[in-house]
Write an enzyme that holds these catalytic residues in place. Sequence first.
Site, PDB file in Angstrom:
ATOM      1  N   HIS A  94      22.774   3.201  -1.332  1.00 43.82           N
ATOM      2  CA  HIS A  94      21.745   2.229  -1.720  1.00 43.82           C
ATOM      3  C   HIS A  94      21.723   2.119  -3.239  1.00 43.82           C
ATOM      4  CE1 HIS A  94      18.065  -0.122  -1.597  1.00 43.82           C
ATOM      5  NE2 HIS A  94      17.708   0.573  -2.666  1.00 43.82           N
ATOM      6  N   ASP A 174       6.463  -1.142   5.662  1.00 48.83           N
ATOM      7  CA  ASP A 174       6.975  -1.340   4.301  1.00 48.83           C
ATOM      8  C   ASP A 174       7.115  -2.824   3.995  1.00 48.83           C
ATOM      9  OD1 ASP A 174       8.342  -0.746   1.753  1.00 48.83           O
ATOM     10  OD2 ASP A 174       9.971  -1.752   2.793  1.00 48.83           O
ATOM     11  N   ARG A 181       2.575  -5.668  -2.614  1.00 50.64           N
ATOM     12  CA  ARG A 181       2.796  -5.105  -3.953  1.00 50.64           C
ATOM     13  C   ARG A 181       3.374  -6.147  -4.895  1.00 50.64           C
ATOM     14  NH1 ARG A 181       6.925  -0.991  -2.592  1.00 50.64           N
ATOM     15  NH2 ARG A 181       7.105  -0.741  -4.832  1.00 50.64           N
ATOM     16  N   SER A 196       9.268   3.224  -0.101  1.00 51.88           N
ATOM     17  CA  SER A 196       9.715   1.945   0.438  1.00 51.88           C
ATOM     18  C   SER A 196      11.221   1.992   0.733  1.00 51.88           C
ATOM     19  CB  SER A 196       9.401   0.845  -0.587  1.00 51.88           C
ATOM     20  OG  SER A 196      10.059  -0.340  -0.290  1.00 51.88           O
ATOM     21  N   LYS A 200      13.205   2.888   4.887  1.00 54.19           N
ATOM     22  CA  LYS A 200      14.187   2.039   5.567  1.00 54.19           C
ATOM     23  C   LYS A 200      15.503   2.797   5.786  1.00 54.19           C
ATOM     24  CE  LYS A 200      13.003  -0.926   2.430  1.00 54.19           C
ATOM     25  NZ  LYS A 200      12.618  -1.956   1.487  1.00 54.19           N
TER      26      LYS A 200
HETATM   27  N1  URA Z   1      13.384  -2.034  -3.155  1.00 56.05           N
HETATM   28  C1  URA Z   1      12.646  -1.725  -2.067  1.00 56.05           C
HETATM   29  O1  URA Z   1      13.117  -1.795  -0.939  1.00 56.05           O
HETATM   30  N2  URA Z   1      11.376  -1.344  -2.274  1.00 56.05           N
HETATM   31  C2  URA Z   1      10.809  -1.244  -3.496  1.00 56.05           C
HETATM   32  O2  URA Z   1       9.665  -0.884  -3.608  1.00 56.05           O
HETATM   33  C3  URA Z   1      11.606  -1.582  -4.600  1.00 56.05           C
HETATM   34  C4  URA Z   1      12.899  -1.964  -4.399  1.00 56.05           C
END
Ligand code: URA
Length: 437
Positions: A94, A174, A181, A196, A200
Amino acid sequence: MTAAQAQGAIEPFDAIDVIRAKRDGGAVPEAALRWMVDAYTRGYVSDAQMASFAMAIFQRGMERDEIRVLTDAMIASGERMSFASLGKRTVDKHSTGGVGDKITLPLAPLVASFGVAVPQLSGRGLGHTGGTLDKLESIPGWRAALSNEEMFAQMQGDVGAVICAAGSGLAPADKKLYALRDVTGTVEAIPLIASSIMSKKIAEGTDALVLDVKFGSGAFMQDIDRARELARTMVALGTDSGVATTALLTDMNVPLGLAIGNANEVRESVEILAGGGPSDVRELTIALAREMLALAGQPDADVEAALDDGRAMDTWKAMIRAQDGDPDAALPTARETHQVLAPTDGIVTRMDALPFGVAAWRLGAGRARAQDPVIFEAGIDLHAKPGDRVVAGQPLFTLSAADDARFGRALDALEGSWAIGDEAPVTGPIVRERITA
Ligand code: URA
């Protein structure tokens, strides 16, 4: 409304107490935190209350255990996948996102060419950072949406790697919280970003994860100290959940590679897979592949050889074909181009990533609203990077768009973003630090 709510079930906590506890700097007890996430997902806790709670987290922070519980509660809000039946190690990557960051494209097939399964569930771009799916969709026929069965079959078989759209079933809490947010000034809180991203990734079910946490002008975290804190928090979350996790802190002050856009980033990725391409893209691809393969039990894998002898390219072609794309088809090219020339002789001393990302976005390579299309052929091709010597009149970069009316605002964004001087800038390696559990 759930059946329990319809019957007037009594909620075990009051949102106002949870908000006050965090507002006043305390740690929120586990049961209350789990309830807050669940009640927000069900619609019992309102957006106003959750926004206030997110702001309290932004101001007061969270302890490691609270972040773990928050992440776990977000995972519990949706489905949890498992790749256990594959019979192969799975390892994912990621990136926190940057300008010209196309690394997933060469990296996933490169790692899969060593027999490791790579489930790369990706997203689309919003704002100045591009999305992996948008880039790949510039390949004629390529399909981002796969069923779980198709994804498993692709990872199990000879291809091994899959890059596809993340289903909406992973961590729906999320999704709702991130959208909130985004409009309440609470994106930049480390506990919220870490939970967050990791909710995932953990829900996806990978055995191992390598994080590319970027710092610098084109990154989410401008400052290396904050990027380090984010990386440490995410590595701890992955480790606590049984996902072997490491992170690299990488420089995003200058655009990565020479291509910023969609189709042009695919072209550059193919150059990397052919053993060539810009040195920074190759260096980062190799560094991340080594980390991923080490976590998958192959610390001595000869990653460079797989790029140079065509194995990674073969896996790339198979991966694109498996998703109905034609890896040999011509990619879209722009109708309109505009070159910016070097005004004097000298050395390029600066190219700030963020304005180049914003300019590519204004050219149509990115989207302003989630529902907007991207223009595959729009973007910027750099012909020189910081440290390169140029002569007056030589092209520095080329803007591409479908419509020449787009050039004005893109050029505005680039105003003051690059410079030519007499002395070579001091540049460090792209990978600055490695963070492990
Ligand atoms: N990417 C995400 O998936 N969540 C965040 O809070 C910031 C970047």
